[in-house]
Design an enzyme around this catalytic site. Structure first.
Site, PDB file in Angstrom:
ATOM      1  N   LYS A  13      32.765  43.539  21.100  1.00 31.89           N
ATOM      2  CA  LYS A  13      33.979  44.362  20.989  1.00 31.89           C
ATOM      3  C   LYS A  13      34.931  44.110  22.163  1.00 31.89           C
ATOM      4  CE  LYS A  13      31.673  48.305  20.919  1.00 31.89           C
ATOM      5  NZ  LYS A  13      30.250  47.918  20.898  1.00 31.89           N
ATOM      6  N   ARG A  88      32.378  56.916  18.666  1.00 27.77           N
ATOM      7  CA  ARG A  88      30.993  56.472  18.596  1.00 27.77           C
ATOM      8  C   ARG A  88      30.099  57.483  17.872  1.00 27.77           C
ATOM      9  NH1 ARG A  88      30.616  52.701  23.102  1.00 27.77           N
ATOM     10  NH2 ARG A  88      28.523  52.211  23.734  1.00 27.77           N
ATOM     11  N   ARG A 127      23.622  39.256  29.583  1.00 31.92           N
ATOM     12  CA  ARG A 127      24.988  39.614  29.938  1.00 31.92           C
ATOM     13  C   ARG A 127      25.080  39.986  31.421  1.00 31.92           C
ATOM     14  NH1 ARG A 127      28.401  43.624  26.138  1.00 31.92           N
ATOM     15  NH2 ARG A 127      27.335  45.394  27.058  1.00 31.92           N
ATOM     16  N   ARG A 162      24.133  45.294  34.490  1.00 33.01           N
ATOM     17  CA  ARG A 162      24.387  46.735  34.482  1.00 33.01           C
ATOM     18  C   ARG A 162      23.091  47.532  34.510  1.00 33.01           C
ATOM     19  NH1 ARG A 162      28.554  47.221  29.537  1.00 33.01           N
ATOM     20  NH2 ARG A 162      27.049  48.840  29.010  1.00 33.01           N
ATOM     21  N   ARG A 173      19.742  52.031  23.588  1.00 28.03           N
ATOM     22  CA  ARG A 173      21.150  51.976  23.172  1.00 28.03           C
ATOM     23  C   ARG A 173      21.273  51.531  21.718  1.00 28.03           C
ATOM     24  NH1 ARG A 173      23.235  48.167  27.437  1.00 28.03           N
ATOM     25  NH2 ARG A 173      25.166  47.952  26.260  1.00 28.03           N
TER      26      ARG A 173
HETATM   27  P1  ADP Z   1      28.108  48.926  25.036  1.00 27.22           P
HETATM   28  O1  ADP Z   1      29.081  48.942  23.891  1.00 27.22           O
HETATM   29  O2  ADP Z   1      27.787  47.574  25.497  1.00 27.22           O
HETATM   30  O3  ADP Z   1      26.911  49.802  24.836  1.00 27.22           O
HETATM   31  P2  ADP Z   1      29.973  50.505  26.656  1.00 27.22           P
HETATM   32  O4  ADP Z   1      30.515  49.897  27.872  1.00 27.22           O
HETATM   33  O5  ADP Z   1      30.863  50.674  25.491  1.00 27.22           O
HETATM   34  O6  ADP Z   1      28.722  49.602  26.303  1.00 27.22           O
HETATM   35  O7  ADP Z   1      29.323  51.931  26.973  1.00 27.22           O
HETATM   36  C1  ADP Z   1      28.405  52.129  28.018  1.00 27.22           C
HETATM   37  C2  ADP Z   1      27.873  53.553  28.001  1.00 27.22           C
HETATM   38  O8  ADP Z   1      28.951  54.479  28.187  1.00 27.22           O
HETATM   39  C3  ADP Z   1      27.223  53.984  26.685  1.00 27.22           C
HETATM   40  O9  ADP Z   1      25.877  53.610  26.619  1.00 27.22           O
HETATM   41  C4  ADP Z   1      27.419  55.504  26.742  1.00 27.22           C
HETATM   42  O10 ADP Z   1      26.481  56.108  27.620  1.00 27.22           O
HETATM   43  C5  ADP Z   1      28.778  55.648  27.381  1.00 27.22           C
HETATM   44  N1  ADP Z   1      29.869  55.696  26.370  1.00 27.22           N
HETATM   45  C6  ADP Z   1      30.865  54.792  26.212  1.00 27.22           C
HETATM   46  N2  ADP Z   1      31.700  55.154  25.206  1.00 27.22           N
HETATM   47  C7  ADP Z   1      31.212  56.312  24.708  1.00 27.22           C
HETATM   48  C8  ADP Z   1      31.599  57.187  23.643  1.00 27.22           C
HETATM   49  N3  ADP Z   1      32.687  56.937  22.883  1.00 27.22           N
HETATM   50  N4  ADP Z   1      30.839  58.291  23.415  1.00 27.22           N
HETATM   51  C9  ADP Z   1      29.762  58.578  24.172  1.00 27.22           C
HETATM   52  N5  ADP Z   1      29.327  57.791  25.173  1.00 27.22           N
HETATM   53  C10 ADP Z   1      30.038  56.671  25.458  1.00 27.22           C
END
Ligand code: ADP
Ligand code: ZN
Length: 215
Positions: A13, A88, A127, A162, A173
């Site tokens: 994404k 999400r 990553r 990370r 996740r």
């Molecule tokens: P990825 O898509 O690789 O899991 P992100 O950088 O999008 O990683 O998100 C990292 C973390 O941030 C998620 O695992 C969650 O804990 C939190 N997070 C990000 N966006 C949201 C969201 N829209 N709702 C709830 N938690 C979120």
């Protein structure tokens, strides 16, 4: 363009969003980047979010909606935006729909980037992310290494794995994705906004989006 990018963690994404930004100046809005910035800065938001993120759990909807309610009203969003990592959960999608109606903003599309699970797992384990919160460039030790090992090509900061990219957090996740986020595909299909693209190459995904938008 005004798009939602859906897809599992590691589907690409962020990479796709950055490529699309270069096309027409639409801004990438990554809730993950915003949250990691807040954690590093030690803000109230960061303190509340940190534990959830480390475990690979979702941050509560109320915190996310607080961030996005403000972010979508900032002037740079008028040109267009690419929502990367938001919404999400179904409640976030419902709240977003309401918010966009109020702001009189119409989405072009919700793009589901569909990548096989084995590719996702491999990508997440390899990553690496730039530690500079203003950069957060993404690399991959196998397919997109930095020129100098461990150092970001763009800004010279250390490139790290990370906290939520341990094997345990990654599998959590992915479970969270299946349970909470995958249902959004049906939500946007019903809304007549869904476009699913199967592909492991971000260039191919971007080309499909451009053709769908007629640009
Ligand atoms: P990825 O898509 O690789 O899991 P992100 O950088 O999008 O990683 O998100 C990292 C973390 O941030 C998620 O695992 C969650 O804990 C939190 N997070 C990000 N966006 C949201 C969201 N829209 N709702 C709830 N938690 C979120
Ligand atoms: Zn960097």
């Amino acid at each position: 363009m005004k798009l939602i990018l859906l897809g599992a963690p590691g589907a690409g994404k962020g990479t796709v969003a950055k490529l699309l930004t270069a096309i027409d100046g639409s801004v990438q809005i990554s809730t993950g980047d915003i949250l990691r910035g807040a954690v590093k800065d030690g803000t109230e938001l960061g303190k509340e979010a940190e534990g959830y993120m480390k475990r690979g759990d979702l941050v509560p909807d109320s915190l996310i909606m607080g961030i996005m309610g403000k972010r979508l009203q900032e002037p740079d969003c008028a040109k267009g935006f690419l929502l990367d990592g938001f919404p999400r959960t179904i409640p976030q999608s419902e709240a977003l729909t309401e918010m966009l109606t109020k702001l009189d903003i119409k989405l072009d599309m919700a793009v589901n980037i569909d990548v096989p699970r084995d590719v996702i797992l491999d990508r997440l384990c390899t990553r690496r992310t730039c530690n500079n919160q203003d950069c957060q460039a993404i690399y991959n030790v196998k397919s997109m290494p930095t020129k100098v090992e461990g150092i970001c090509d763009k800004c010279g900061s250390p490139v790290i794995q990370r906290d939520d990219e341990t094997e345990e957090a990654i599998s959590h996740r992915l479970e969270t994705y299946n349970e909470k986020t995958a249902p959004l595909i049906g939500f946007y299909e019903k809304a007549g906004l869904l476009k699913s693209i199967t592909g492991t190459s971000s260039d191919v995904v971007v080309a499909a989006i451009k053709s769908e938008l007629g640009i």
